[in-house]
Design an enzyme around this catalytic site. Structure first.
Site, PDB file in Angstrom:
ATOM      1  N   ARG A   1      55.988  38.721  44.714  1.00 48.13           N
ATOM      2  CA  ARG A   1      56.168  39.646  45.844  1.00 48.13           C
ATOM      3  C   ARG A   1      56.724  38.922  47.056  1.00 48.13           C
ATOM      4  O   ARG A   1      56.364  37.775  47.343  1.00 48.13           O
ATOM      5  CB  ARG A   1      54.821  40.276  46.244  1.00 48.13           C
ATOM      6  CG  ARG A   1      54.309  41.324  45.305  1.00 48.13           C
ATOM      7  CD  ARG A   1      53.159  42.112  45.930  1.00 48.13           C
ATOM      8  NE  ARG A   1      52.097  41.243  46.415  1.00 48.13           N
ATOM      9  CZ  ARG A   1      51.255  41.586  47.390  1.00 48.13           C
ATOM     10  NH1 ARG A   1      51.350  42.766  47.973  1.00 48.13           N
ATOM     11  NH2 ARG A   1      50.301  40.751  47.763  1.00 48.13           N
TER      12      ARG A   1
ATOM     13  N   SER B   1      49.158  30.736  43.655  1.00 52.61           N
ATOM     14  CA  SER B   1      47.843  30.864  43.021  1.00 52.61           C
ATOM     15  C   SER B   1      47.733  30.037  41.744  1.00 52.61           C
ATOM     16  O   SER B   1      47.432  30.541  40.657  1.00 52.61           O
ATOM     17  CB  SER B   1      47.538  32.338  42.726  1.00 52.61           C
ATOM     18  OG  SER B   1      47.555  33.073  43.919  1.00 52.61           O
TER      19      SER B   1
ATOM     20  N   ASP C   1      45.070  32.033  47.008  1.00 47.74           N
ATOM     21  CA  ASP C   1      44.751  33.465  47.145  1.00 47.74           C
ATOM     22  C   ASP C   1      43.328  33.698  47.656  1.00 47.74           C
ATOM     23  O   ASP C   1      43.058  34.689  48.341  1.00 47.74           O
ATOM     24  CB  ASP C   1      44.973  34.211  45.825  1.00 47.74           C
ATOM     25  CG  ASP C   1      44.184  33.633  44.658  1.00 47.74           C
ATOM     26  OD1 ASP C   1      43.611  32.538  44.810  1.00 47.74           O
ATOM     27  OD2 ASP C   1      44.147  34.267  43.595  1.00 47.74           O
TER      28      ASP C   1
END
Length: 924
Positions: A549, A610, A664
């Site tokens: 993203r 992550s 994250d």
């Protein structure tokens, strides 16, 4: 309006009541006959009214609400399972009250093999009238003597004998082996028994005899025994119907609907006790003067009104009253009545069945009437047959209306368009009276058209059925023991959880000192949480799976606004070269900037990465190893921010200011920290699990500075990799670990996170199947398939809103053919596994918040924890179990859990925003 004729259902209306003696009589005797017979006809509308009224009475009794009219009792029998077909063993049965003033003792052998049946040994004993009307002790001593006489006669060895007690009277059961007599029926009136536990009375009597070691396992009424005696077939047998001396029905009700049980799962057999149904509004129009006369002369006037219209004890008496009435009015027997005809009980059920049976002819009618001292003519025989047919037809139709109420209840509660069910039938009326049986079936089909019903005659419900209840109870008890043994290691005590908390505290301290520890305690170089003054536009990147993203995050006084776009990471890129991967990432950023009109702008950027990293600074992160299917070459051991910046340089058309690389978990904490300044811990419980928190900088070895704070990425999924969790690891955890991609690693994560819980459950189900506890011991190929049982199924199965049938549907979709018992066991397994996961997670959180409290020297700490992850958010009980464990283990910490919104995107931007704020303050 449709009328129900003795031969079936035909149009017509019911007629006025039969004339009573002393009133003006019709001059034509045929008119008197017609009026009397017409009174026993019941219209379809009347049957539907009775069906609806009885159903309403059932539902009121289930919910515990008082009914304005006397109704059914809906008594739980504590029989929670129907036979599977594999029950086996030898059982003693004592049957009392099923066939009038007699008792029966049986020795029943169950083979556990379908279709293979051993004929039971049995002996019937007549109960003397003085015992029937005597004291309770007399009755039960007589029963015990009969029992011992039978066992002596069959040379049964005195070993642990299991006995099922068939007690066919209205009782209030409080357990499978605890049952209080409500009231005597069927002519019994033994004193000192009503209000007493009949099982205890029997045990006391057995004890007084003293010769055999007998365990009374279950008390069962004959109706339940009838249902339980049926062989398992294509459709479940979940209704039992008795029409004998008296009448009753039972069925398997959803336990959550039985208010007195306070259970929310499973099914239980409910004895309707419909003989007591007497709603005047529904029954009044179909009661005749003969019914009133019979009731008035009975042992219990005003009670069991419905039973007195159906039960075999009363059908002969109704026929006698009608015949006597017609004889007194010179319609029968030339107006002659005998003393026998005028004597109560002179016409029995057997007489009625024989006289109505057309195959016996008029000769049998004549013989029976002559035995009563009568001299019937040919026309008398035909009229007597019509009376018998009218009385029995009405009984069959009323019985059908009541049965239709039960079927409607089942169809409604199971939410099935067409209910497919088998009804087990028993009792002499049904067994000896074919016409009664056929009228019953026809009328049920008419009144319960949404139900596909098959009727199965019971094979000795009072004997084999009661033995089956006893066998099922033994099976369930054995399965319960095996299930408890299997799940015991998952049921953690407070002491075990406190030990986990202590071990984590020790591992945290060692990790912070850079000593050997299963907790890495990695500095993130995030030195503060948001204070609400952050402002500006920021870019955020989120890479942690097969999708990537890019986000534009606008932090303003009114809050945070986010625009984002998802880009795919092709497998060839994820497993290609590092240059390919980071060039693809920069191409996606450029596309996003173009679409958002940001081309040429150099916005601060936060990069959520992550994967396990060792951070050397806020914008420096060394990739330790790839996970989640990534294997891009040339990246492990490299600074991923450097790799990103190099890719930016290769695409000279873009300018980006990479400020921070963010885990994250840290992003989750920062995202919630913007809403609540007290948020100083982040927690992820999804596919994997991790935690971070704000530590005192002076406690972090290897990082310069003695004041201020530093967010520590604990990487707590690896907690216990040094063997410290060995005492909590089960054989199922070991199996899951051994076939994982990283055996021996991430041991804490493998007991908590969503990637593994479904597999743990699957291995437990395989084990229970091998023990015969599940799926009748039959292994299925589907269950052998790895990862077939997804963790999302735990969340769905444990949902409070799901009925047991929906749980069954989920499992059947997996190709697991199962019973309601199986569904309950699977539910319990899921609960044990997810509960342990939540409690271990809670023990970890308790360790962290206690560390923060002690760091600050506080008596009490108020702190918030930002949480993300599908397991935590979607599972119906996980969050509350975590919170409860933290309250128990860290009572001096007031902990609030906040669910994060987009921790990996919004959180990365806020890390960047805080870093920019701190940099500006330092510059000033």
């Amino acid at each position: 309006m449709d009328s129900v004729e003795p031969s079936g259902l035909q149009p017509g209306e019911g007629a006025p009541g039969c004339p009573q003696k002393g009133l003006l009589q019709p001059s034509d005797s045929s008119e008197l006959v017609q009026e009397c017979l017409q009174r026993f006809k019941v219209t379809r509308t009347q049957l539907q009214h009775i069906q609806a009224s009885l159903l309403d009475s059932m539902e009121q009794a289930l919910t515990g609400k008082a009914s304005s009219a006397p109704g059914v009792q809906m008594l739980p029998t504590y029989v929670d399972s129907t036979p599977h077909g594999n029950e086996q063993g030898n059982f003693v049965v004592l049957e009392l009250g099923a066939s009038g003033a007699s008792l029966r003792v049986l020795w029943v052998t169950l083979t556990g093999i379908k279709g293979q049946r051993v004929e039971p040994k049995s002996q019937e004993f007549v109960i003397p009238q003085e015992v029937v009307l005597g004291t309770g002790q007399q009755l039960f001593d007589f029963a015990a003597r009969c029992l011992f006489e039978f066992l002596d006669a069959h040379s049964v060895r005195n070993q642990g004998l299991q006995l099922g007690f068939s007690f066919s009277f209205p009782c209030h059961q409080t357990g499978l082996d605890r049952s209080t007599l409500i009231s005597w029926t069927k002519g019994f009136r033994c004193s000192g028994v009503e209000g007493q536990d009949v099982v205890q009375l029997l045990r006391d009597a057995i004890q007084r005899q003293g010769a055999y070691n007998i365990d009374v396992v279950a008390v069962v009424n004959d109706t339940v025994g009838t249902m339980m005696s049926c062989e398992p077939g294509v459709r479940p047998c979940e209704v039992g119907l008795i029409v004998d001396t008296g009448t009753n029905a039972c069925y398997m009700e959803e336990a959550r609907h039985v208010a007195v049980l306070d259970e929310d799962r499973g099914r239980t057999c409910v004895s309707v006790e419909w003989g007591s149904f007497s709603d005047d509004g529904a029954l009044g129009p179909v009661l005749t003067t003969f019914d009133h006369a019979l009731d008035h002369a009975s042992l219990n006037p005003g009670a069991q009104r419905f039973e007195k219209m159906i039960g075999g004890l009363y059908l002969g008496e109704l026929v006698r009253l009608v015949l006597a009435h017609l004889a007194e009015h010179r319609v029968l027997f030339g107006g002659y009545t005998s003393s026998a005809l005028l004597s109560q009980g002179s016409i029995l059920l057997e007489h009625v069945a024989e006289m109505e049976d057309p195959s016996t002819g008029a000769a049998r009618v004549h013989a029976i009437l002559q035995d009563l001292g009568l001299s019937p003519e040919a026309s008398d025989a035909e009229l007597v047959q019509r009376v018998c047919a009218a009385v029995c037809s009405r009984a069959a139709q009323l019985c059908a209306a009541a049965l239709a109420a039960i079927l409607s209840r089942l169809q409604r509660s199971r939410e099935q368009q067409i209910l497919q069910v088998a009804v087990a039938t028993g009792g002499r009326v049904l067994e000896q009276h074919p016409r009664f049986y056929s009228i019953l079936q026809e009328t049920v089909k008419l009144l319960a058209s949404e139900c596909d019903v098959s009727f199965i005659p019971s094979v000795d419900g009072g004997g084999r059925g009661v033995a089956m209840v006893t066998a099922v109870a033994a099976r369930l008890a054995a399965h319960r023991r095996l299930l408890e043994e299997t799940l015991a290691p998952f049921r953690l005590s407070r002491e075990q959880l406190a030990a986990v908390q202590t071990q984590m505290r020790e591992a945290m301290a060692k990790g912070l000192r850079r000593e050997a520890s299963s907790l890495r305690m990695l500095p993130t170089y995030v030195r503060a949480t948001p204070d609400g003054s952050e402002r500006g536009d920021f870019l955020a990147l989120d890479l942690g799976g097969t999708n990537f993203r890019v986000l534009l995050v606008r932090v303003a006084e009114g809050g945070v606004r986010i625009v984002n776009q998802v880009y795919a990471i092709p497998e060839c890129v994820a497993q290609g070269s590092g240059q390919q991967l980071f060039d693809h990432i920069v191409d996606c950023i450029m596309d996003f900037q173009e679409k958002q009109g940001l081309r040429g702008q150099s916005l601060p950027l936060g990069f959520t990465f992550s994967f396990p990293c060792k951070q050397l600074g806020l914008d420096q992160g060394i990739l330790l190893n790839w996970t989640k299917g990534f294997n891009a070459s040339g990246c492990e051991g490299q600074d991923v921010v450097y790799l990103l910046r190099e890719a930016i340089k290769r695409k000279q058309a873009v300018e980006l200011n990479v400020v921070a690389i963010v885990n994250d978990t840290v992003g989750t904490m920062m995202s919630c920290g913007y809403e609540d300044p007290r948020c100083e811990m982040g927690l992820i419980v999804g596919t994997g699990t991790n935690a971070c928190y704000m530590e005192e900088l002076q406690n972090v070895a290897g990082v310069a500075g003695d004041s201020g704070h530093m967010c520590i990425n604990m990487e707590w999924g690896a907690f216990g990799d040094d063997g410290s969790l060995g005492m909590l690891s089960t054989c199922f955890d070991v199996r899951v670990d051994q076939v994982s991609i990283n055996p021996g690693k991430q041991r804490f994560e493998k007991m908590i996170s969503g990637m593994y819980l479904g597999e743990i459950v699957r291995h437990i189900l395989l084990h229970l199947t091998s023990l015969g506890v599940l799926f009748q011991g039959q292994q299925t190929q589907r269950l052998q398939t790895r990862d077939i049982f997804k963790t999302k199924f735990l969340s769905e199965i444990e949902s409070d809103s799901l009925a047991l049938r929906q749980v069954r549907a989920i499992l059947e979709d997996l190709g697991l053919p199962l019973t309601s018992d199986d569904a309950l066991i699977v539910l319990e397994v899921c609960q044990a596994v997810s509960r342990r996961a939540a409690q271990l997670c809670g023990a970890g959180v308790a360790a962290v918040v206690e560390k923060i409290r002690e760091n600050r020297g506080l008596e009490e700490l108020t702190v918030s924890v930002g949480v993300d992850g599908t397991l935590y958010k979607v599972h119906p009980h996980f969050a509350s179990l975590v919170a409860a464990t933290v309250r128990e283990l860290a009572p001096r910490c007031m902990v609030t859990f906040l669910q994060s919104e987009d921790g990996s995107g919004k959180g990365a931007a806020l890390v960047t925003a805080v870093a920019c704020r701190l940099a500006q303050m330092a510059h000033v």
